[in-house]
Design an enzyme around this catalytic site. Structure first.
Site, PDB file in Angstrom:
ATOM      1  N   SER A 129       1.055  -1.203   0.022  1.00 24.41           N
ATOM      2  CA  SER A 129       0.027  -0.019   0.018  1.00 24.41           C
ATOM      3  C   SER A 129       0.961   1.155   0.124  1.00 24.41           C
ATOM      4  O   SER A 129       1.968   1.169   0.479  1.00 24.41           O
ATOM      5  CB  SER A 129      -1.196  -0.101   1.180  1.00 24.41           C
ATOM      6  N   TYR A 154      -1.934  -0.552  10.466  1.00 22.44           N
ATOM      7  CA  TYR A 154      -1.880  -1.003   9.081  1.00 22.44           C
ATOM      8  C   TYR A 154      -0.641  -0.444   8.380  1.00 22.44           C
ATOM      9  O   TYR A 154      -0.025  -1.266   7.579  1.00 22.44           O
ATOM     10  CB  TYR A 154      -3.244  -0.528   8.347  1.00 22.44           C
TER      11      TYR A 154
END
Length: 261
Positions: free
Chosen positions: A139, A152
């Site tokens: 990501s 995350y």
């Protein structure tokens, strides 16, 4: 990619589902994995419209102790794995001060340790065959940190470091490693994100809603794999934050504090 054995985790929705269709169009031998068997069967049915081989392996990646048996079963079915796409994962929408350590561990276990565990189990047969390609979906959160995604972002930073190192180690073994860093892609990632009490966020972020389609994202990923790219940034204007962080850090520090979700 015709007849190449492609194993995709997190294949029941989002980027994983879109990748399944993209590789089906290439005539690949697909292995689709996720927890939701019913949804996987639906994806399989659509894939079989374009490829003759598609097999479902329902599995829970967070159950690391079971992964060895899962890999053995897949290899019995296919004989080899040419391309492993580590796509499964879960995002987060909670402030660090309100997030119990248990949630941090859950995210790290799924997004990092399960990915490493599966890769380690698949790697020996790639080394034996002296060929293979490992893809990990990270990501842009693995490039910089921002609010509401502490665990995350940490898991994606860990993915970046691990697989960059692994790529260097495998450079003489004819095994390729591609790290994909999506920005905001129109999937259910925010809906399924973990919040402080352990429930799902159950909201679609505006950024996700207006993001790149999963189909377009998958097409770009497949193209990058074919070109043996080491890294791919994929998304829309949000990708500029990666370059702002690198070249104009003072501006980045101001902008990042304005992100609300």
């Amino acid at each position: 990619m015709k007849n190449k054995v492609v194993w995709i985790t997190g294949a029941s929705s989002g980027i994983g589902e879109a990748l399944a269709y993209a590789f089906a169009n290439e005539g690949a031998f697909l292995i689709l994995s996720a927890r939701n068997n019913d949804k996987l069967q639906q994806v399989k049915a659509k894939c079989l419209e374009n490829t003759s081989k598609c097999w479902v392996k329902t599995m829970d990646l967070s159950d690391v102790n079971q992964l060895e048996f899962d890999v053995e079963e897949v290899l019995k079915q296919t004989g080899k794995i040419d391309l492993l796409i580590n796509n499964a994962g879960r995002s987060q929408r909670s402030l660090a001060k309100e997030t119990p350590l248990e949630n941090d561990r859950k995210i790290m276990e799924l997004n990092f340790f399960s990915v490493v565990a599966l890769t380690k189990l698949v790697l020996p047969q790639m080394l034996k065959n002296k060929s293979g390609h490992i893809v990990v979906v990270s990501s842009i959160s693995g490039k910089f940190g921002f609010p509401w995604r502490t665990a995350y972002s940490a898991s994606k930073h860990a993915i970046q470091g691990y697989f960059e190192s692994l790529r260097a180690e495998l450079s003489h073994d004819n095994i390729k490693v591609t790290i994909v860093s999506p920005g905001r892609i129109r999937t259910n990632i925010s809906i399924n994100a973990l919040i402080e009490n352990g429930d799902s966020y159950n909201k679609m972020d505006d950024g996700q809603l207006n993001g790149m389609s999963a189909r377009d994202c998958a097409i770009k990923i497949v193209r990058a794999i074919k070109k043996d790219k080491k890294e791919l940034l994929v998304g829309k204007k949000e990708l500029t934050m990666v370059y702002i962080r690198k070249f104009f850090p003072a501006l980045f520090y101001k902008l990042v504090t304005r992100i609300s979700n």
